[in-house]
Design an enzyme around this catalytic site. Sequence first.
Site, PDB file in Angstrom:
ATOM      1  N   ASN A 152      47.100  70.216  20.116  1.00 49.63           N
ATOM      2  CA  ASN A 152      46.938  71.676  20.103  1.00 49.63           C
ATOM      3  C   ASN A 152      48.302  72.343  20.198  1.00 49.63           C
ATOM      4  O   ASN A 152      48.960  72.284  21.232  1.00 49.63           O
ATOM      5  CB  ASN A 152      46.056  72.122  21.266  1.00 49.63           C
ATOM      6  N   LEU A 153      48.687  72.996  19.124  1.00 56.65           N
ATOM      7  CA  LEU A 153      50.036  73.551  18.994  1.00 56.65           C
ATOM      8  C   LEU A 153      50.419  74.439  20.180  1.00 56.65           C
ATOM      9  O   LEU A 153      49.700  75.394  20.504  1.00 56.65           O
ATOM     10  CB  LEU A 153      50.110  74.369  17.695  1.00 56.65           C
ATOM     11  N   ASP A 154      51.547  74.123  20.811  1.00 54.92           N
ATOM     12  CA  ASP A 154      52.108  74.931  21.908  1.00 54.92           C
ATOM     13  C   ASP A 154      51.188  75.008  23.125  1.00 54.92           C
ATOM     14  O   ASP A 154      51.284  75.937  23.926  1.00 54.92           O
ATOM     15  CB  ASP A 154      52.453  76.354  21.425  1.00 54.92           C
ATOM     16  N   GLU A 155      50.299  74.040  23.262  1.00 56.64           N
ATOM     17  CA  GLU A 155      49.401  74.057  24.418  1.00 56.64           C
ATOM     18  C   GLU A 155      49.565  72.828  25.305  1.00 56.64           C
ATOM     19  O   GLU A 155      48.787  72.620  26.240  1.00 56.64           O
ATOM     20  CB  GLU A 155      47.938  74.191  23.963  1.00 56.64           C
ATOM     21  N   GLY A 182      53.116  79.773  18.279  1.00 59.96           N
ATOM     22  CA  GLY A 182      53.232  79.737  16.834  1.00 59.96           C
ATOM     23  C   GLY A 182      54.553  80.264  16.324  1.00 59.96           C
ATOM     24  O   GLY A 182      55.573  80.173  17.010  1.00 59.96           O
TER      25      GLY A 182
END
Lengths: 286, 286, 286, 286
Positions: free
Chosen positions: A228-231, A203
């Site tokens: 899925n953010l940054d995943e 994030g």
Amino acid sequence: MSTPDRYILTITCPDATGLVAAVSGFLRDQSCFIDESNQYGDPSTNRFFMRAVFTRIAQSPPIDKIKADFAAIAKTFGMSWEVTSWHHKPRVVVAVSNFGHCLNDLLHRWHTGQMAVDIAAVVSNHDTMRSLVEWHGIAYHHLPATPTTKPAQERQVLDVFDAVGGELLVLARYMQVLSAEACDRLQGRCINIHHSFLPSFKGARPYQQAFERGVKIIGATAHYVTPNLDEGPIIEQAVERVDHTHTVADMVSIGRDLENVVLARAVRYHAQRRVLLNGSKSVVFK
Amino acid sequence: MSTPDRYILTITCPDATGLVAAVSGFLRDQSCFIDESNQYGDPSTNRFFMRAVFTRIAQSPPIDKIKADFAAIAKTFGMSWEVTSWHHKPRVVVAVSNFGHCLNDLLHRWHTGQMAVDIAAVVSNHDTMRSLVEWHGIAYHHLPATPTTKPAQERQVLDVFDAVGGELLVLARYMQVLSAEACDRLQGRCINIHHSFLPSFKGARPYQQAFERGVKIIGATAHYVTPNLDEGPIIEQAVERVDHTHTVADMVSIGRDLENVVLARAVRYHAQRRVLLNGSKSVVFK
Amino acid sequence: MSTPDRYILTITCPDATGLVAAVSGFLRDQSCFIDESNQYGDPSTNRFFMRAVFTRIAQSPPIDKIKADFAAIAKTFGMSWEVTSWHHKPRVVVAVSNFGHCLNDLLHRWHTGQMAVDIAAVVSNHDTMRSLVEWHGIAYHHLPATPTTKPAQERQVLDVFDAVGGELLVLARYMQVLSAEACDRLQGRCINIHHSFLPSFKGARPYQQAFERGVKIIGATAHYVTPNLDEGPIIEQAVERVDHTHTVADMVSIGRDLENVVLARAVRYHAQRRVLLNGSKSVVFK
Amino acid sequence: MSTPDRYILTITCPDATGLVAAVSGFLRDQSCFIDESNQYGDPSTNRFFMRAVFTRIAQSPPIDKIKADFAAIAKTFGMSWEVTSWHHKPRVVVAVSNFGHCLNDLLHRWHTGQMAVDIAAVVSNHDTMRSLVEWHGIAYHHLPATPTTKPAQERQVLDVFDAVGGELLVLARYMQVLSAEACDRLQGRCINIHHSFLPSFKGARPYQQAFERGVKIIGATAHYVTPNLDEGPIIEQAVERVDHTHTVADMVSIGRDLENVVLARAVRYHAQRRVLLNGSKSVVFK
């Protein structure tokens, strides 16, 4: 001396006995020379991954015939596969906001022939990088984004991508989160650089987070973008030591060098088809 | 569940079209599953290197039959090759002087099942490490060396090596230089740890040399021993940062950790037959 | 030549003009030579940290007089401070479970005079390491823990710590979580090695977590224990590259070397009073 | 809020009791706040090194008065010393040949305010980099060199350096060896980036040398230029892993990233007066 007629074959399929033999035997029967070959069977998923670089010679059939004949083998083993010219430079669109270090680094590598991609356009929600990009002779699209115009702006980004025949979208410190739809559409074709050692500090403001936690090493991560953010699947990471004397600004400064190198490697690996997706992970044949 | 009947095949030969196909096709025809395979063609020497781990199943011929049949293929391509059981643990003799960190590290890895070798004996020109070695239940041979007894002492070391069926001699900070004859006899079977980042600081007192030069990074190097001191094929290296505040003693202390890790890796790579000689260099299939 | 009469002075206080002058002026007035000195003012908290190593000479007052006189200066600036003999070796108790690599590493360093601590006892919830520990001539306390006996077992651990005059408790892969009360009691005096690059992969089975996330670098972290699991002030971290071919077992094996080095450094920094607490972070004067 | 009136004091002198007290006491008596301070006494040479960053406040005397008064203390201790404004950006001339990566990197850092130097001019024996340099608004001097014109060309380089008030000459992959006279004249004011991990692989074609030796790690070194080629005091080094698959061209490519980072750090350390010469070595207060 003529340029060698060279290709990259990539394969993903269920693991089985005789896979390497089938592929290498096929290439030998086409009189093709294998310049480089890597394979990996994942025991935890029973998936097989292969990347082979091969050269056609005078006695070899035309590449279209080779591809057509390989399709039969591929069907037997349930392969997802692709044959690409070694000389093909993927069409890349770079998205950037106000931090231009990764962009400058990519442009310099491209400009000096160190990065075998074709940078077709740069898009940005700011106008800051126009002069740099245009000096390189590349089209610059300033597409401002506000909370209300965001969905429309994203469509504009994707329109540019489509219009130039984009094959890879590189988020080079682009501070806009893509919609789930865009992430799905660009699956395996959109690389982001995150300025932390993921999964730590997802994030916003990762260096601030790192500073507050008091870590002794910071990092950067290049990964494919997923909803899925940054995943998304990690392609490359690198790290550097810090200590108690480093302010957030110092970490930002150290991090820039990491981000440059990590993103450049990820783009190069992708462009040379060294990265194969393995569920939420990646196989990288360096 | 029974232990898999697994083998390691290593190959070195002139590069040629169809090599991977010949090997992998042969293994498929024996109903063997390839667990792991790496190959490399060196464009600067046109030599080809391969390591394949394969598993026999019920339908496969006996291993002796497999080896005998492979010999024909090997002959065609001019291969140097070897098939070893995956479960074979090489007989290792460790030579040490007064610095015991590498020895202790190797013994602990061996003792806890982390290092698939069979430490058959320890030889030393000092008696310092006897208690440690004997606690591990390993024979300790104290073979003192003086300038006049040196040649005789070296023969004693080699006698121990022969007597225990030694396959690898590990010089774990052994402060005696082997004769050219011994180096030749042990070619590719004797690993030394040198406490510098070779080729910097060959010879005696490398940390003192590093201190005097004011380097900002120090290292350690594991290499095969050859008659030219510290010039044998490098297997592994590692480094660590230092700065102006580090004394020679500090460097020695930091270096110990590097030496442990580098030597352990080199021995493991060798034991797993991951290292193939390529002239004065090495191919290491990690 | 006699051993120098050397001391370590550590200071934490609100930052202010004249702090370094007051301390260094005081030491000069006692005819003490400053061998080494580090200071740091944290601009984000306005806290000041200092560590000075100084040597008394014949003309210097006795150390008790020096301490008594320094107390006045300390009061003026609101210092927390301590003067310790440079030659003092902190009494250490090591807690271990079934993985002995960190224990073996600490014992070897101690045994060979590379770690200036006094290992007074080893406690364990298993009996596995008894032979190793007793070979070193150190008392081994087997204190089994079950869910019901856990609080009583923890009291036994603390009793051993008290009985030997423990100054530092080292959790060297000790698989029991300390109670909040114990953590509070041992604040700044209990170091744990966590087998991940924190804050990634807190809690159980960090290598399994790292494997599942597909990270390209793994790490280890030494930190002071606090009631919040794996969230205490970080003292030291180190990392190593991995790739898609590494299994969880491979990561465990690579991780061992990281854990050894990171824990040994943290213990050494602590023993030499190089670590000062700064809220939830640490200042480490290397 | 006004900019703080901040200075950097650097000192080199014989080590003695009371040095830190004298300097810090003096600064306190001028009502100056010490923002940052590092000192080091080299036990092998008995030389003392110090760097202090201090801020004048309203009550402090003018800086010229401070300097004049400090001269008395400096004389007592036999100090070489300097007080420079924290805000001073050294005038830098960059020399380059045909490899522009370091130049591009320095220019980008300067352009985006990340490098507190004032790049006054670029000199080159080729005309390749003109466009890049002039886009940045910096004067470009094309000074061709042939074996016969070399001495005259070097004078031209030094004339440019003098004409712009040069304080630091950065050899950013400049493929001309400076004369001994020029090296002496520029002592401690000329930084070179060498594309190897010195002292390994001095002189020409270091990546070719590294390839031939089969090292597993390559590096880059920034150092002050002295009449002995590649033997000047090392300021910074960095390394990266390679393996048998890397060609010389791959090493060149990996090395570029190392060279960029190492040179940028060395220039920054120099510009912030963090580097003090200690005979043939350097003290770097990071």
